[in-house]
Motif scaffolding. Structure first.
Motif, PDB file in Angstrom:
ATOM      1  N   ASP A 157      26.616  20.618  48.587  1.00 29.17           N
ATOM      2  CA  ASP A 157      27.447  20.086  47.499  1.00 29.17           C
ATOM      3  C   ASP A 157      28.409  21.182  47.053  1.00 29.17           C
ATOM      4  OD1 ASP A 157      28.612  18.802  45.405  1.00 29.17           O
ATOM      5  OD2 ASP A 157      26.800  18.586  44.199  1.00 29.17           O
ATOM      6  N   PRO A 158      29.612  21.249  47.633  1.00 32.63           N
ATOM      7  CA  PRO A 158      30.541  22.325  47.263  1.00 32.63           C
ATOM      8  C   PRO A 158      30.904  22.344  45.787  1.00 32.63           C
ATOM      9  CG  PRO A 158      31.253  21.221  49.276  1.00 32.63           C
ATOM     10  CD  PRO A 158      30.148  20.395  48.709  1.00 32.63           C
ATOM     11  N   GLY A 159      30.713  21.246  45.080  1.00 30.42           N
ATOM     12  CA  GLY A 159      31.027  21.223  43.657  1.00 30.42           C
ATOM     13  C   GLY A 159      30.164  22.167  42.846  1.00 30.42           C
ATOM     14  N   LEU A 160      28.984  22.518  43.362  1.00 27.81           N
ATOM     15  CA  LEU A 160      28.117  23.443  42.632  1.00 27.81           C
ATOM     16  C   LEU A 160      28.688  24.855  42.613  1.00 27.81           C
ATOM     17  CD1 LEU A 160      24.629  22.298  43.989  1.00 27.81           C
ATOM     18  CD2 LEU A 160      25.668  21.724  41.800  1.00 27.81           C
ATOM     19  N   GLY A 161      29.578  25.172  43.549  1.00 27.53           N
ATOM     20  CA  GLY A 161      30.144  26.510  43.596  1.00 27.53           C
ATOM     21  C   GLY A 161      31.303  26.725  42.652  1.00 27.53           C
ATOM     22  N   THR A 162      31.727  25.703  41.940  1.00 28.03           N
ATOM     23  CA  THR A 162      32.853  25.848  41.019  1.00 28.03           C
ATOM     24  C   THR A 162      32.438  26.418  39.665  1.00 28.03           C
ATOM     25  OG1 THR A 162      32.559  23.557  40.285  1.00 28.03           O
ATOM     26  CG2 THR A 162      34.037  23.935  42.152  1.00 28.03           C
ATOM     27  N   ALA A 163      31.161  26.534  39.407  1.00 31.52           N
ATOM     28  CA  ALA A 163      30.650  27.048  38.133  1.00 31.52           C
ATOM     29  C   ALA A 163      29.445  27.926  38.418  1.00 31.52           C
ATOM     30  CB  ALA A 163      30.263  25.891  37.192  1.00 31.52           C
ATOM     31  N   PRO A 164      29.004  28.721  37.465  1.00 32.83           N
ATOM     32  CA  PRO A 164      27.775  29.499  37.677  1.00 32.83           C
ATOM     33  C   PRO A 164      26.610  28.583  38.029  1.00 32.83           C
ATOM     34  CG  PRO A 164      28.925  30.290  35.738  1.00 32.83           C
ATOM     35  CD  PRO A 164      29.648  29.058  36.178  1.00 32.83           C
ATOM     36  N   PHE A 165      25.916  28.902  39.099  1.00 32.21           N
ATOM     37  CA  PHE A 165      24.861  28.037  39.615  1.00 32.21           C
ATOM     38  C   PHE A 165      23.664  28.884  40.001  1.00 32.21           C
ATOM     39  CE2 PHE A 165      22.843  26.236  43.466  1.00 32.21           C
ATOM     40  CZ  PHE A 165      22.267  25.129  42.876  1.00 32.21           C
ATOM     41  N   ALA A 166      22.457  28.348  39.790  1.00 35.42           N
ATOM     42  CA  ALA A 166      21.221  29.058  40.131  1.00 35.42           C
ATOM     43  C   ALA A 166      20.127  28.037  40.388  1.00 35.42           C
ATOM     44  CB  ALA A 166      20.807  30.012  39.007  1.00 35.42           C
ATOM     45  N   THR A 167      19.174  28.434  41.215  1.00 32.28           N
ATOM     46  CA  THR A 167      17.976  27.630  41.405  1.00 32.28           C
ATOM     47  C   THR A 167      16.910  28.052  40.390  1.00 32.28           C
ATOM     48  OG1 THR A 167      17.091  29.169  43.059  1.00 32.28           O
ATOM     49  CG2 THR A 167      18.464  27.357  43.849  1.00 32.28           C
ATOM     50  N   VAL A 168      16.009  27.142  40.108  1.00 32.47           N
ATOM     51  CA  VAL A 168      14.985  27.354  39.085  1.00 32.47           C
ATOM     52  C   VAL A 168      13.620  27.188  39.731  1.00 32.47           C
ATOM     53  CG1 VAL A 168      14.057  26.565  36.885  1.00 32.47           C
ATOM     54  CG2 VAL A 168      16.516  26.530  37.276  1.00 32.47           C
ATOM     55  N   ARG A 169      12.700  28.091  39.430  1.00 36.04           N
ATOM     56  CA  ARG A 169      11.324  28.010  39.911  1.00 36.04           C
ATOM     57  C   ARG A 169      10.370  28.211  38.735  1.00 36.04           C
ATOM     58  NH1 ARG A 169       9.438  33.272  40.238  1.00 36.04           N
ATOM     59  NH2 ARG A 169      11.056  34.896  40.271  1.00 36.04           N
ATOM     60  N   ASP A 170       9.145  27.798  38.937  1.00 37.29           N
ATOM     61  CA  ASP A 170       8.120  27.929  37.899  1.00 37.29           C
ATOM     62  C   ASP A 170       7.458  29.301  37.994  1.00 37.29           C
ATOM     63  OD1 ASP A 170       8.589  25.358  37.002  1.00 37.29           O
ATOM     64  OD2 ASP A 170       7.130  24.483  38.387  1.00 37.29           O
ATOM     65  N   ALA A 171       7.257  29.909  36.842  1.00 37.78           N
ATOM     66  CA  ALA A 171       6.541  31.177  36.736  1.00 37.78           C
ATOM     67  C   ALA A 171       5.540  31.042  35.601  1.00 37.78           C
ATOM     68  CB  ALA A 171       7.498  32.339  36.495  1.00 37.78           C
ATOM     69  N   GLY A 172       4.332  30.640  35.932  1.00 37.75           N
ATOM     70  CA  GLY A 172       3.355  30.348  34.902  1.00 37.75           C
ATOM     71  C   GLY A 172       3.722  29.082  34.153  1.00 37.75           C
ATOM     72  N   ASN A 173       3.835  29.178  32.838  1.00 34.66           N
ATOM     73  CA  ASN A 173       4.215  28.024  32.016  1.00 34.66           C
ATOM     74  C   ASN A 173       5.703  27.996  31.702  1.00 34.66           C
ATOM     75  OD1 ASN A 173       1.532  27.172  31.878  1.00 34.66           O
ATOM     76  ND2 ASN A 173       1.123  28.454  30.084  1.00 34.66           N
ATOM     77  N   ALA A 174       6.459  28.896  32.288  1.00 41.04           N
ATOM     78  CA  ALA A 174       7.893  28.975  32.014  1.00 41.04           C
ATOM     79  C   ALA A 174       8.678  28.735  33.299  1.00 41.04           C
ATOM     80  CB  ALA A 174       8.247  30.342  31.422  1.00 41.04           C
TER      81      ALA A 174
END
Length: 613
Positions: free
Chosen positions: A23-40
């Motif tokens: 999805d090239p549209g994700l590169g037009t703004a700050p983008f990051a993946t999210v993972r779980d670390a404990g309860n956060a």
């Protein structure tokens, strides 16, 4: 035998850039993946725009949104990222047949005897960077004699070691204290006494090593090597962003650069000069725990060259043998075996056409030519196709693809062709098709014979004679029209609860049920959610009751069958406690399945749960 040369390729933004490619549209703004670390939830892989906004991997998601309001996030998918790294594994095989994977975002390649095919190691790195740029990926390479050194150069090549606090503790001392400390001899500060060279050549050799950053004697003179590392570290600081000696150096991604003093690439350690290339790097490049890095930094040991000049017994006694072992691995004194990983097996075939085609008959003829060699490849590896992807490349540069699936893996062209023939009519030829490609996207092991014993031999023969293959082909044809997910079958489940006594499974990924356990009492043909029945609130079955707006009179009763809820599970429909089920024949010809609920957490009463037809 030439020195072993190891190339480490680190893809610091692999997870984020994989999604940006889709999805090239994700590169037009700050983008990051999210993972779980404990309860956060914390950030995983970041795009270049997200790093420029001051975000870093491991940052809590709520802090990241507070710092960057327009941050876009997606859930990290380790399985898809591993599959994408497998694709990069195949690409890396162009540089060497020896490719391994030790981390989920990096590759390690043994370049021994291969670099000259690309014009040298510098030219090979340039080709790596060019290929990754074309793929839209960020890569950080490093070449050295050992894996530990290549790993360090890939992640910290050209980095300047910083302090664990806001300012350098040594630089904040009083001038008189620094002056006295500078006059102390090196071996009085805990180091080994240096081996002094001849008087006539001492000064020129020292000056040469200090200027080039490469000790001609390797780890010989501790004083000269220590000074060399500090001078080199002051000249190679080309990295930008944040640098954390406590182990968060991965938030800073090195780029291409050269040593300002020597003009060589800071990511390449010359053969036999690993120490000179690593001495100026921060100690976090030794793959040490963050606590160990912080303790060493508080003691003023911030560079690898600082550690190399310290007594090894003292280091091992205070920080454990792991510190010394990592240092030996990086310098080549301790072995670090790495096994090459076999690339994932791919089965595909391509047919290039001299002239564009567009008729359905031509596409079927092409399939007749492509399927036999593809199935031969599958049979030689003992595999069978489960899902296939048929791609048609048009003359205008566009491509259309369609996929089919099988209920059972097969390498028989006669079973694959009918499914593909059903889909060929959906291909839009446009201005003509000049290339076709058939790819097996999912494959499974198949065996010509099933090893069975005497007890199972009769069952296997009966299953084959009963037309099991024909049923699989029928499911494949229905799946080509409706989708394999739409075809289901029922399997018995180990539960006495009526609505949980059977499971609904996808027919293509399950075997037919052979033995259904006999229930304690007959079960109705139709089941629905319990509906209230207007009758006397008493455990005895009613003679007259009202259900769904109609009045019924019971003409026959059979029961009761008591069923208790599963106390170890929380079922909202079974909060009424145990039930007594009755088969009730009515004057209207219906045979209903009624039960009396004894209450429990809810009110008691009569309910209708199903019908026997």
């Amino acid at each position: 035998m030439p020195n072993r040369r190891i190339l480490s390729l680190w893809f610091p933004r692999l997870g984020a850039e994989r999604l940006i490619r889709q999805d090239p549209g994700l590169g037009t703004a700050p983008f990051a993946t999210v993972r779980d670390a404990g309860n956060a939830q914390v950030l995983g892989a970041l795009s270049a725009a997200a790093s420029a906004a001051g975000l870093y991997p491991g940052q809590p998601l709520r802090d990241a949104h507070a710092a960057c309001a327009d941050l876009l996030t997606r859930r990290a998918n380790p399985h898809r990222e591993a599959a994408f790294l497998g694709v990069l594994h195949r690409w890396a095989a162009k540089f060497s047949p020896w490719v391994g994977r030790k981390e989920p975002d990096a590759l390690v390649i043994d370049l021994t005897g291969c670099a000259h095919l690309f014009g040298g190691e510098a030219a090979l790195l340039a080709q790596v960077m060019l290929d990754c740029t074309d793929l839209g990926l960020s890569v950080s390479p490093g070449i050295a004699d050992t894996y530990g050194a290549a790993w360090a150069l890939a992640r910290y090549g050209g980095a300047v070691a910083g302090s664990h606090r806001s300012g350098d503790a040594v630089d904040q001392e009083a001038r008189a204290t620094r002056s006295r400390a500078g006059k102390r001899r090196h071996w009085e500060r805990g180091g080994a006494a240096p081996a002094l060279p001849p008087v006539s050549t001492a000064l020129p050799e020292t000056e040469t090593e200090a200027e080039t950053g490469q000790g001609s004697k390797g780890r010989g003179d501790a004083v000269t090597s220590h000074r060399t590392g500090r001078r080199t570290g002051q000249r190679t600081g080309h990295r930008t962003g944040r640098e954390d000696d406590a182990g968060r150096g991965a938030a800073v991604y090195p780029g291409a650069g050269t040593d300002a003093g020597t003009g060589r690439d800071a990511r390449i350690a010359p053969p036999g000069k690993t120490y000179g290339a690593l001495s100026a790097l921060p100690i976090a490049a030794l793959r040490l725990p963050g606590e160990t890095v912080a303790q060493l930094s508080r003691l003023g040991l911030r560079r690898i060259g600082d550690l190399a000049g310290q007594p090894r017994a003292s280091l091992a006694r205070r920080f454990g043998t792991g510190l010394v072992y990592r240092l030996d691995q990086a310098m080549g004194a301790a072995p670090e075996p790495i096994s090459p990983a076999a690339p994932p097996e791919r089965f595909s075939i391509r047919l290039s056409l001299p002239d564009p085609i567009g008729l359905e008959a031509d596409l079927l003829a092409a399939l007749d030519r492509m399927l036999p060699p593809l199935c031969d490849k599958l049979r030689r590896k003992g595999r069978g196709a489960r899902q296939l992807r048929f791609e048609a490349y048009r003359a205008d540069g566009s491509m259309q693809w369609l996929g089919v699936g099988l209920a059972r893996a097969s390498a028989d062209p006669e079973r694959l062709r009918p499914l593909l023939a059903m889909k060929v009519g959906e291909v839009d030829a446009g201005f003509g098709i000049d290339m076709l490609r058939l790819d097996v996207t999912v494959h499974e092991p198949v065996h010509a014979r099933d090893p069975v014993g005497h007890a199972e031999a009769g069952r296997v023969v009966a299953a084959r004679l009963s037309g099991q293959t024909a049923l699989d082909d029928l499911m494949g044809r229905l799946g080509a029209r409706l989708g394999l997910e739409a075809i289901t079958r029922r399997h018995p489940a180990s539960s006495h609860i009526p609505e949980k006594s059977a499971l609904t499974l996808a027919a293509a990924w399950s075997e037919p049920a052979t033995d259904w356990p006999a229930p304690a009492a007959p079960r109705p043909l139709l089941l629905w959610r319990p509906e209230p029945v207007q009758a006397t609130d008493h455990p005895d079955p009613p003679r007259r009751f009202r259900w769904r707006g109609r009045d019924f009179t019971a003409t026959g009763l059979e029961g009761p069958e008591r069923i208790a809820p599963e106390w170890w599970l929380e079922e909202p429909d079974w909060r009424s406690g145990q039930r007594d089920y009755w088969q009730v024949e009515t004057d209207r010809g219906d045979r209903l399945w009624l039960y009396y609920a004894y209450g429990g957490a809810l009110s008691s009463g009569w309910f209708c749960h199903g019908s026997f037809g």
